[in-house]
Design a protein around this motif. Structure first.
Motif: not given
Lengths: 238, 433
Positions: A133-135, A140-141, B272-273, A78-80
Motif C-alpha cells: 500500500v505504501a506504493k 488509491n490508498q 492503525a491496528a 498514513k499514521s492511523l
C-alpha cells in the motif's frame, strides 16, 4: 495536566441512506466526537449513550463497535489508517479477518478474491493486489482504506476528511463511492473542513464549535455563510 | 544458468537464504576436509544450538510486534535451577519437572507481559529488569551452586530417537521422519501447482517442479542418511525434533492465523491496528508471555544437555537469539520478520560457529567473525532499502511461510500528496448532487 472536556452536549442522529456532514474548524472536536462513538477510542469516557435502531448499545472497544456495524475511516491515512508495510490484499481484509477464516486458518484464496473484487469495484489503480500500500498514491490508498471498511459490512460509516490530500480525479471517484454507500441504505457521516464538499454531498449538516454541536442545517437551508457563522458560533441557532 | 532460474523461477528469493546457508556448509566442508558433514558433527550442531533456535522462534514474534526481550537467558537459567532443585529435593519425576518449568515460564511471562502490555513500560526496560531479577533469583535459589538433574530429564536435551521395529542398519524413526518430509515436499509442490491451475496463472513446465522436488528431497534424504547412520545409539536428536515441531507450529500461527496477522499489524502500525479492531494490549501480552514459556523450555533443554543446572547458564543467549532474528530479516522497527527466516539466520550463525571451531579458530576470532557477519548482513539490507531497492533479506525470507514478512516499503510514495483544489471540488459537486 488538567482534564479537558473535548466533547460535550453533542447529540446527533443519522438515518439509513443519509449522508450527514460534520462541519467545523480544525480542532473543533469533530474527530474526538467521532472516535468517542467508535468504541471510545479517544480520551476517557465520561457519559453518553448510543442508540442503534432505537436500542441502546454499549460500545466499550473498537472490536465491539465494528461488530455493532460501525466503521471509522481516519483523518490521518498514513499514521492511523494504514499499516504501510502491508500489501493491498492484507489491508483489505484486516478489519474483519473472521469473515475469511474457516476455523483457525485465514483463507488466502478468499483474501485474494475479496481484494480483487474491491479493486475492480472501486477502480483502484494498481498492477496487482499483492502490491504494497505504501506504493499507492493518496487517492488509491484511500480507496483501499474504504474497501477495508466496506468489507466489514457497516451500517454506519464515519469518514473523517475522506478527501484530504487526494487529487481531483480520485476525489470525484470517492464522492461517487460515498453516494453509492448511502444508496445501499448505509448511514454515512462525512467530517470535512471543506464547506463546498459538505454542501455538495450532505443531506444534513451539523456544525461543531469547541466540542459542542452548535447547529443542524438541512441541505436546502445551508450555505457557506450560514455554516461558517455556526461553526464559529457567532450566532446560536437550534 | 537459465535453467536454474526456471527451476526456482520467482522463488529465487525464497531459496536465496538457503543458498547462503548451503554455500557456508560447502565452504566449511571443503576447508575442514569433510569434517563438517558427518553424523557426529551434525548431531552436535543440532544439540548445541537447538535451544538458541527455540529462543529465536519466540524472539522473532517479540521483534515483529516491535519489542525486544533481553531476559530470556536469565529466565532460562532461573527455570532450569528451580526445576533441577524440585526434582532433586521433592523427587518429582522428570515429566512433572518439565510441566513445572513450563508453568513457571508462563507465570514469569504473565509478569513481564503485564508490565509491557498493560502498564505500558517499554519491553527493553521491563526485560532488562527481568534479566537482572531472574539472574539474581537463579543464584539465590541455587546458592550459586550446580545442581544435577536425573537421567530422564537428560533425554530432553541430549537424547536421540529410540530404535524401534526391524533391524535395518539405520535408525527407523529417523528414516520415517525423513520420508514423511519428502512426501510433504512432493505433496505441497503439487498442491501449489493445482492451485495455480485453478486460478489460471502461468503454470511452469512439468520438469521445473520435478527438478525442484528432486533437489530438495536429495538434501532431506542426505540429512536423514547422516542422522540415521551415526554411531550406535545415536540418531536424530530429541532437541532437534522439539525444534522442528515448534517451527511448524509457530510458522503456521504467524502465517495463517488471525493472531499471527494481528502480531504483524501491531508491529507495523500499532495505532492503525487498534483502530481496525486489533486488541494490541492482548497481542503484546501474548508475545511476551510466549517468549518466556519458550525461554523456560530452552533452559530445560540446555540443562538436560549439560546434565546439571548452574549459576551461569544462559548468559548471552538473548543476544544470540536476537542476532539470529535480525540476520533472518526482521526489522528493528517491527512489523517485519519470519519464523523460518530466523531459524535460517540462527543456522547461519550456528554453522559459522561450528565450522570455525572445526578449523581450530579461537573463541576470540569466532566472535569477531560473527559480529562482522551480523553487521554486514543488516548493513547490506539497510543499504538496499536506502537505494530504493527492496530489502534483500526481507525479500529472501518473504515467502518463507511467514506472512507479512515482506520487504519494507522500498520506494517512498512516488507522488507527493497533492494539495486540495477547491476548483476541482466545485466542479465535482455540481456533478454529484
Amino acid at each position: 495536566m488538567a482534564d479537558r472536556l473535548v466533547c460535550k452536549n453533542s447529540s446527533f442522529h443519522v438515518r439509513r441512506g443519509e449522508i450527514v456532514g460534520f462541519a467545523g474548524l480544525m480542532g473543533a472536536g469533530r474527530t474526538e466526537l467521532a472516535r468517542s462513538v467508535f468504541g471510545r477510542s479517544y480520551g476517557n469516557f465520561k457519559s453518553g449513550q448510543i442508540l442503534i435502531n432505537g436500542r441502546e448499545v454499549t460500545l466499550r472497544s473498537v472490536p465491539q463497535a465494528i461488530d455493532a456495524g460501525l466503521a471509522y475511516v481516519t483523518e490521518d491515512r498514513k499514521s492511523l489508517g494504514l499499516n504501510l508495510l502491508d500489501d493491498i490484499k492484507t489491508t483489505t481484509v484486516s478489519a474483519d479477518l473472521k469473515k475469511i477464516t474457516n476455523g483457525l486458518v485465514v483463507d488466502k484464496d478468499e483474501e485474494f478474491r475479496v481484494a480483487e473484487e474491491y479493486r475492480k469495484s472501486l477502480r483502484t489503480k494498481t498492477p496487482s493486489v499483492n502490491e504494497g500500500v505504501a506504493k499507492l498514491s493518496g487517492g488509491n490508498q484511500q480507496k483501499v482504506v474504504l474497501a477495508k471498511w466496506m468489507f466489514t459490512d457497516p451500517e454506519l460509516l464515519i469518514l473523517d476528511e475522506p478527501t484530504r490530500g487526494i487529487d481531483v480525479g480520485a476525489k470525484y471517484e470517492i464522492y461517487g463511492i460515498i453516494q453509492k454507500l448511502a444508496d445501499q441504505g448505509k448511514g454515512v457521516i462525512v467530517i470535512s473542513s471543506e464547506l463546498p464538499e459538505l454542501l455538495g454531498l450532505s443531506d444534513r449538516i451539523y456544525t461543531i464549535f469547541e466540542g459542542a454541536i452548535t447547529g443542524e442545517v438541512t441541505r436546502e437551508d445551508a450555505n457557506q455563510e450560514s455554516l461558517m457563522k455556526l461553526m464559529t458560533a457567532s450566532r446560536k441557532s437550534a | 544458468m537459465n535453467s536454474l532460474k526456471q527451476i526456482f523461477g520467482g522463488n529465487t528469493r525464497q531459496f536465496g537464504m538457503i543458498f547462503a546457508l548451503v554455500a557456508l556448509v560447502v565452504f566449511f566442508q571443503w576447508r575442514t576436509g569433510g569434517k563438517t558433514l558427518t553424523s557426529v558433527n551434525m548431531m552436535n550442531l543440532f544439540n548445541g544450538n537447538s535451544y538458541i533456535l527455540i529462543l529465536a522462534i519466540g524472539m522473532v514474534l517479540v521483534i515483529i510486534a516491535g519489542h525486544i526481550d533481553l531476559s530470556v537467558g536469565s529466565i532460562a537459567a532461573f527455570v532450569g535451577i528451580v526445576v533441577a532443585i524440585a526434582m532433586r529435593d521433592w523427587g518429582i519425576p522428570w515429566y512433572l519437572g518439565v510441566l513445572l518449568g513450563l508453568v513457571l515460564g508462563a507465570v514469569i511471562g504473565i509478569w513481564q507481559g503485564f508490565w509491557v502490555a498493560y502498564v505500558g513500560i517499554p519491553a527493553f526496560i521491563v526485560t532488562l529488569a527481568g534479566m537482572l531479577l531472574f539472574r539474581g533469583a537463579n543464584q539465590s535459589v541455587g546458592n550459586s551452586l550446580t545442581v544435577p538433574v536425573p537421567e530422564g530429564f537428560r533425554y530432553l536435551g541430549a537424547g536421540y530417537l529410540p530404535e524401534v521395529g526391524p533391524t535395518t542398519g539405520y535408525n527407523n524413526l529417523t528414516l520415517l521422519i525423513g520420508f514423511a518430509l519428502v512426501a510433504f515436499v512432493i505433496y505441497s509442490e503439487f498442491r501449489g501447482r493445482r492451485k495455480l491451475e485453478r486460478i489460471k496463472a502461468d503454470v511452469p513446465p512439468m520438469w521445473v517442479p520435478v527438478t525442484k522436488v528432486v533437489l530438495l528431497s536429495a538434501v532431506i534424504l542426505y540429512a536423514t542418511y547422516l542422522f540415521a547412520t551415526g554411531r550406535p545409539g545415536t540418531s536424530f536428536p530429541v532437541p532437534g525434533l522439539i525444534l522442528g515441531v515448534l517451527v511448524i507450529i509457530y510458522a503456521f500461527i504467524s502465517n495463517k492465523t488471525i493472531l499471527g496477522r494481528h502480531v504483524y499489524a501491531v508491529g507495523g502500525n500499532r495505532h492503525a491496528a487498534e483502530l481496525s479492531g486489533v486488541q494490541s494490549k492482548r497481542v503484546n501480552f501474548m508475545v511476551m508471555m510466549n517468549m518466556s514459556i519458550l525461554a523456560a523450555l530452552a533452559g530445560m533443554i540446555f540443562v538436560g544437555r549439560s546434565t546439571a543446572s548452574g549459576p551461569s547458564d544462559g548468559v548471552g543467549w538473548e543476544l544470540d537469539a536476537i542476532a539470529a532474528v535480525f540476520i533472518g530479516g526482521a526489522a528493528v522497527t517491527g512489523g517485519v520478520g519470519t519464523v523460518v527466516g530466523s531459524i535460517i539466520g540462527g543456522l547461519v550463525m550456528a554453522v559459522l560457529n561450528n565450522g570455525l571451531q572445526l578449523l581450530g579458530a579461537g573463541a576470540d576470532d569466532t566472535q569477531i567473525i560473527k559480529g562482522i557477519v551480523l553487521l554486514v548482513a543488516v548493513a547490506f539490507d539497510v543499504y538496499n532499502k536506502s537505494q530504493g531497492k527492496p530489502s534483500i533479506i526481507g525479500l529472501l525470507t518473504r515467502n518463507f511461510g511467514g506472512g507479512g514478512g515482506g520487504a519494507k516499503a522500498g520506494t517512498p510514495d512516488p507522488r507527493p500528496a497533492p494539495t486540495e483544489q477547491a476548483v476541482g471540488t466545485k466542479e465535482v459537486i455540481s456533478h454529484d448532487v
